[in-house]
Structures are given as C-alpha cells and as structure tokens.
Write a protein that holds these residues in place. Sequence first.
Motif, mmCIF file in Angstrom:
data_model
loop_
_atom_site.group_PDB
_atom_site.id
_atom_site.type_symbol
_atom_site.label_atom_id
_atom_site.label_comp_id
_atom_site.label_asym_id
_atom_site.label_seq_id
_atom_site.Cartn_x
_atom_site.Cartn_y
_atom_site.Cartn_z
ATOM 1 N N PHE A 34 0.708 -1.196 -0.148
ATOM 2 C CA PHE A 34 -0.006 -0.106 0.027
ATOM 3 C C PHE A 34 0.711 1.289 0.010
ATOM 4 C CE2 PHE A 34 -3.194 -3.220 1.635
ATOM 5 C CZ PHE A 34 -4.216 -2.785 0.507
ATOM 6 N N SER A 35 2.113 1.068 0.373
ATOM 7 C CA SER A 35 3.005 2.334 0.312
ATOM 8 C C SER A 35 3.615 2.339 -1.065
ATOM 9 C CB SER A 35 3.873 2.310 1.342
ATOM 10 O OG SER A 35 4.837 1.263 1.200
ATOM 11 N N ALA A 36 3.422 1.379 -1.964
ATOM 12 C CA ALA A 36 4.208 1.255 -3.267
ATOM 13 C C ALA A 36 3.801 2.220 -4.389
ATOM 14 C CB ALA A 36 4.131 -0.177 -3.718
ATOM 15 N N ASP A 37 4.342 2.462 -5.344
ATOM 16 C CA ASP A 37 3.903 3.293 -6.377
ATOM 17 C C ASP A 37 2.677 2.762 -6.803
ATOM 18 O OD1 ASP A 37 4.729 2.194 -9.112
ATOM 19 O OD2 ASP A 37 6.290 2.106 -7.585
ATOM 20 N N GLU A 38 1.918 3.586 -7.579
ATOM 21 C CA GLU A 38 0.557 3.256 -8.276
ATOM 22 C C GLU A 38 0.859 2.018 -9.223
ATOM 23 O OE1 GLU A 38 -3.444 3.224 -8.846
ATOM 24 O OE2 GLU A 38 -2.357 4.486 -7.353
ATOM 25 N N LYS A 39 1.505 2.129 -10.054
ATOM 26 C CA LYS A 39 1.943 0.932 -11.032
ATOM 27 C C LYS A 39 2.124 -0.221 -10.324
ATOM 28 C CE LYS A 39 4.564 -0.535 -15.004
ATOM 29 N NZ LYS A 39 5.399 -0.008 -15.928
ATOM 30 N N THR A 40 2.907 -0.354 -9.191
ATOM 31 C CA THR A 40 3.299 -1.520 -8.382
ATOM 32 C C THR A 40 1.987 -1.870 -7.591
ATOM 33 O OG1 THR A 40 5.648 -0.671 -8.167
ATOM 34 C CG2 THR A 40 4.829 -2.456 -6.565
ATOM 35 N N ARG A 41 1.420 -0.940 -7.145
ATOM 36 C CA ARG A 41 -0.038 -1.461 -6.506
ATOM 37 C C ARG A 41 -0.980 -2.297 -7.213
ATOM 38 N NH1 ARG A 41 0.268 3.450 -3.842
ATOM 39 N NH2 ARG A 41 -1.515 4.177 -5.200
ATOM 40 N N GLN A 42 -0.898 -1.616 -8.438
ATOM 41 C CA GLN A 42 -1.887 -2.099 -9.571
ATOM 42 C C GLN A 42 -1.558 -3.624 -9.661
ATOM 43 O OE1 GLN A 42 -4.882 -1.219 -11.127
ATOM 44 N NE2 GLN A 42 -4.834 0.892 -10.024
ATOM 45 N N ALA A 43 -0.294 -3.740 -9.899
ATOM 46 C CA ALA A 43 0.031 -5.102 -10.349
ATOM 47 C C ALA A 43 -0.070 -5.996 -9.237
ATOM 48 C CB ALA A 43 1.599 -4.969 -10.656
ATOM 49 N N GLY A 44 -0.068 -5.761 -7.949
ATOM 50 C CA GLY A 44 -0.411 -6.800 -7.024
ATOM 51 C C GLY A 44 -1.722 -6.602 -6.359
ATOM 52 N N GLN A 45 -2.692 -5.973 -6.825
ATOM 53 C CA GLN A 45 -4.055 -5.633 -6.203
ATOM 54 C C GLN A 45 -4.821 -6.913 -6.351
ATOM 55 O OE1 GLN A 45 -6.225 -2.378 -7.921
ATOM 56 N NE2 GLN A 45 -8.071 -2.948 -6.877
#
Length: 159
Positions: A34-45
């Motif tokens: 949840f503290s990662a950048d948007e692209k990384t969050r989207q990938a793991g969502q």
Amino acid sequence: MVDTHTHSEEGHVPKPAFVEEYRKALRERLSAHFSADEKTRQAGQVYIGREFLHACERGNPETIKIFLDCGIDVNYQNPQTGQTALHASSAARARQAIRVLLASNQCDFLIRDNKGRLPSELAYLYGRDPALARLLGNLERKQAEGNDIKLTRRPLPNN
C-alpha cells in the motif's frame, strides 16, 4: 503487549509461534504494497484482494483486521466472480469475519456479484444461515432507502 494466547473453553492456550510470524510478515507485505507506487499497487492488487477474500472465507478476524488496518478496500471485488468480502464470508457462514467487516462501517451492502446476488442471498443459499441473511437483508434495505435506491430481489432457484 502482544497477545500470545487464544481463548478456549479450557482457558488460555498459547498461540503457535508461526501464527505471530505470519501476521508480522503479512503486515510488512501489506504495508509495502500500500505504500508502493501506483503501478506496483495495481500489479499486486488482484493477489492481495484474493488473499483478503480467502481470509474472510476462513473467518479469521485477526487477519481481516490486519488487511483493513493496512488499507484494503473492504468492498474489493474479485474480478472473476464479482464477490466482495461480505459475499465470501456470508457464503461460508463466517460470522466472526462479518462482525469485523460490519465494524469497519464501510461496507456497501448493495454490491451484487457477477450472478446478480447480494450477500444476504449467499448467506441464505450457501451459508444456510437465515438469521445472518435477515440481518444483511435489513442492512441492504436500510442502505438502499438511505440512498433512494429501489432494492429488488431475484427469485430463489427451485431446488
């Protein structure tokens, strides 16, 4: 102070060390997600969301609280089924999970899964829990009325 005991009819029973290790690792992983950048969050969502729904199906209140504390959307929907945490825990008759979800005061009771079912319907059909279905049905009606939405029910399938 960390609670290292569970409660049972016999009294206090020590929690296995791996449970605490799992919870600590989960907190760290979720915090990083949840503290990662948007692209990384989207990938793991999707992975994080499915793990959250599995915790709800299992009815593990401590794990669900960790997910909620770290910022997961309580109304996350599985992209394949459209089910939310309320759907998953209702179908599994996981009352402890439902208590935690309701305590968040963020549940959207009117979200339908990909088959058009509300959480109350799954509580009745799969969880075989009429009392839970009634509770959720009342919450659905209250939320619908508060948002000026006409709530419709699907007919129950003939078994």
